[in-house]
Design a protein around this motif. Structure first.
Motif, mmCIF file in Angstrom:
data_model
loop_
_atom_site.group_PDB
_atom_site.id
_atom_site.type_symbol
_atom_site.label_atom_id
_atom_site.label_comp_id
_atom_site.label_asym_id
_atom_site.label_seq_id
_atom_site.Cartn_x
_atom_site.Cartn_y
_atom_site.Cartn_z
ATOM 1 N N CYS A 37 0.826 -1.210 0.000
ATOM 2 C CA CYS A 37 0.000 0.000 0.000
ATOM 3 C C CYS A 37 0.860 1.260 0.000
ATOM 4 O O CYS A 37 0.567 2.235 -0.704
ATOM 5 C CB CYS A 37 -0.942 0.010 1.200
ATOM 6 S SG CYS A 37 -2.310 -1.163 1.094
ATOM 7 N N MET A 38 1.931 1.244 0.783
ATOM 8 C CA MET A 38 2.816 2.405 0.820
ATOM 9 C C MET A 38 3.482 2.633 -0.531
ATOM 10 O O MET A 38 3.660 3.779 -0.961
ATOM 11 C CB MET A 38 3.857 2.234 1.924
ATOM 12 C CG MET A 38 3.267 2.285 3.325
ATOM 13 S SD MET A 38 4.486 2.090 4.646
ATOM 14 C CE MET A 38 5.403 3.626 4.492
ATOM 15 N N HIS A 61 3.064 6.725 -5.432
ATOM 16 C CA HIS A 61 2.885 7.127 -6.837
ATOM 17 C C HIS A 61 1.471 7.650 -7.090
ATOM 18 O O HIS A 61 0.955 7.554 -8.199
ATOM 19 C CB HIS A 61 3.183 5.941 -7.757
ATOM 20 C CG HIS A 61 4.548 5.359 -7.561
ATOM 21 N ND1 HIS A 61 5.707 5.995 -7.927
ATOM 22 C CD2 HIS A 61 4.943 4.183 -6.993
ATOM 23 C CE1 HIS A 61 6.753 5.250 -7.623
ATOM 24 N NE2 HIS A 61 6.323 4.145 -7.052
ATOM 25 N N SER A 62 0.856 8.185 -6.058
ATOM 26 C CA SER A 62 -0.526 8.648 -6.170
ATOM 27 C C SER A 62 -0.622 10.126 -5.791
ATOM 28 O O SER A 62 0.383 10.783 -5.520
ATOM 29 C CB SER A 62 -1.416 7.834 -5.211
ATOM 30 O OG SER A 62 -1.162 8.215 -3.860
ATOM 31 N N GLY A 63 -1.854 10.613 -5.753
ATOM 32 C CA GLY A 63 -2.083 11.980 -5.312
ATOM 33 C C GLY A 63 -2.078 12.125 -3.805
ATOM 34 O O GLY A 63 -2.187 13.244 -3.282
ATOM 35 N N PHE A 64 -1.957 11.011 -3.113
ATOM 36 C CA PHE A 64 -1.882 11.050 -1.655
ATOM 37 C C PHE A 64 -0.423 11.195 -1.221
ATOM 38 O O PHE A 64 0.493 10.788 -1.927
ATOM 39 C CB PHE A 64 -2.454 9.757 -1.051
ATOM 40 C CG PHE A 64 -3.905 9.534 -1.335
ATOM 41 C CD1 PHE A 64 -4.889 10.238 -0.644
ATOM 42 C CD2 PHE A 64 -4.300 8.605 -2.290
ATOM 43 C CE1 PHE A 64 -6.228 10.018 -0.903
ATOM 44 C CE2 PHE A 64 -5.640 8.385 -2.551
ATOM 45 C CZ PHE A 64 -6.616 9.094 -1.860
ATOM 46 N N ARG A 65 -0.240 11.739 -0.033
ATOM 47 C CA ARG A 65 1.088 11.825 0.571
ATOM 48 C C ARG A 65 1.098 10.929 1.796
ATOM 49 O O ARG A 65 0.342 11.140 2.737
ATOM 50 C CB ARG A 65 1.410 13.265 0.978
ATOM 51 C CG ARG A 65 2.818 13.461 1.561
ATOM 52 C CD ARG A 65 3.072 14.935 1.851
ATOM 53 N NE ARG A 65 2.330 15.360 3.034
ATOM 54 C CZ ARG A 65 2.883 15.531 4.247
ATOM 55 N NH1 ARG A 65 4.181 15.290 4.418
ATOM 56 N NH2 ARG A 65 2.157 15.936 5.261
ATOM 57 N N VAL A 66 1.946 9.903 1.797
ATOM 58 C CA VAL A 66 1.969 8.953 2.898
ATOM 59 C C VAL A 66 3.099 9.305 3.863
ATOM 60 O O VAL A 66 4.215 9.614 3.445
ATOM 61 C CB VAL A 66 2.096 7.497 2.394
ATOM 62 C CG1 VAL A 66 3.391 7.279 1.641
ATOM 63 C CG2 VAL A 66 1.980 6.522 3.553
ATOM 64 N N VAL A 67 2.774 9.277 5.163
ATOM 65 C CA VAL A 67 3.731 9.659 6.200
ATOM 66 C C VAL A 67 3.689 8.634 7.327
ATOM 67 O O VAL A 67 2.613 8.281 7.816
ATOM 68 C CB VAL A 67 3.413 11.060 6.782
ATOM 69 C CG1 VAL A 67 4.511 11.479 7.760
ATOM 70 C CG2 VAL A 67 3.246 12.090 5.681
ATOM 71 N N GLU A 68 4.860 8.149 7.742
ATOM 72 C CA GLU A 68 4.951 7.282 8.910
ATOM 73 C C GLU A 68 5.130 8.155 10.150
ATOM 74 O O GLU A 68 6.010 9.023 10.181
ATOM 75 C CB GLU A 68 6.128 6.315 8.774
ATOM 76 C CG GLU A 68 5.983 5.319 7.639
ATOM 77 C CD GLU A 68 7.164 4.376 7.553
ATOM 78 O OE1 GLU A 68 7.130 3.315 8.209
ATOM 79 O OE2 GLU A 68 8.118 4.711 6.839
#
Length: 271
Positions: free
Chosen positions: A205-206, A211-218
């Protein structure tokens, strides 16, 4: 059925360190249409865990072949693979363990996952917290007493899954899943450098979110951060992704993140 070191049997020596000390690791894979989903990733997970636990397992090609063979003929199912250090000695030292044990088993695919994907699930904060240990964080080792206790408390409630914190009060995971929460276009997931399991579906998922319009943050975040989210989803290699509709008194209706991830996780069945 069980396959232990290549033989169909369901007994293990009492001296095996899996039973004596929980000295080993495991992975749980989804079988779909006779194939092991994310086979290469499951092998890499076991390799990483054995390296971290200093288990001298080398029969990776044999193990992969056995996994493939066991999946054949199953339209759906669950394949579990356990690697223990094997048998040898009474004490903690594993110096005399020269032959690690591999255990494979196939069971039915959980029927409730289809309903969970359709209706969403509820979470309840678990009274059991995970101990922080960076030496073991991230891997799926055989010491699962924390999860056993989490599950026992969960079964006394009406919730579907548990929201689990670590001993410092940071959100870590669910009983048997990782989680993400979205606020606007930002997607958050717990850091797992101190506790928890870095699941295969979490990693996938990460990768997709990168590579999407979302910004993923841990992040290290408390329960309040989750409750302030616009949306929450959970995932593991079997589900593979499920929306959360409520946690305690907080409810969520949005499925924007879920609708983005779900088809990707379903279509990428093998690597």
């Amino acid at each position: 059925m069980f396959l232990i070191n290549g033989l169909e049997q369901d007994t293990l020596p009492a001296s095996d360190r899996a039973t004596q000390f929980g000295d080993g690791c495991f992975t749980t894979a989804r079988i779909h249409q006779g194939e092991v989903c994310f086979l290469a990733e499951h092998i890499r997970r076991l390799q990483g865990a054995c390296e971290k636990l200093l288990i001298p397992f080398t029969a990776w090609d044999t193990l992969a072949s056995e996994m493939v063979q066991l999946a054949v003929g199953h339209a759906s199912g669950v394949l579990k693979v356990v690697i223990s250090r094997g048998s040898g000695g009474r004490g903690y030292s594993g110096a005399s363990c020269q032959h690690p044990t591999r255990i494979l088993s196939v069971s039915a695919y959980p029927a409730h996952y289809a309903r969970w994907r359709q209706d969403g699930i509820t979470l309840q904060l678990s009274p059991v917290r995970l101990g922080r240990n960076p030496a073991l964080a991230g891997i799926k080792h055989l010491n699962r007493l924390e999860q056993v206790l989490i599950r026992a408390h969960l079964e006394q409630s009406d919730a579907d899954e548990a929201l689990v914190l670590d001993s410092e009060g940071f959100i870590t995971e669910c009983c048997a899943a990782n989680l993400f929460w979205r606020r606007g276009s930002d997607v958050f997931t717990p850091k797992l450098d101190q506790a928890g399991v870095n699941g295969i579906m979490r990693q996938f998922c990460m990768q997709q979110l990168a590579h999407s319009g979302f910004r993923v943050v841990e992040v290290n975040a408390t329960e309040d951060a989750l409750l302030a989210a616009d949306e929450v989803v959970v995932c593991n290699a079997l589900m593979p992704v499920v929306p959360v509709r409520a946690c305690g008194q907080q409810s969520w209706a949005s499925r924007e993140l879920y609708h983005y991830l779900a088809p990707l996780c379903e279509q990428t069945r093998t690597s």
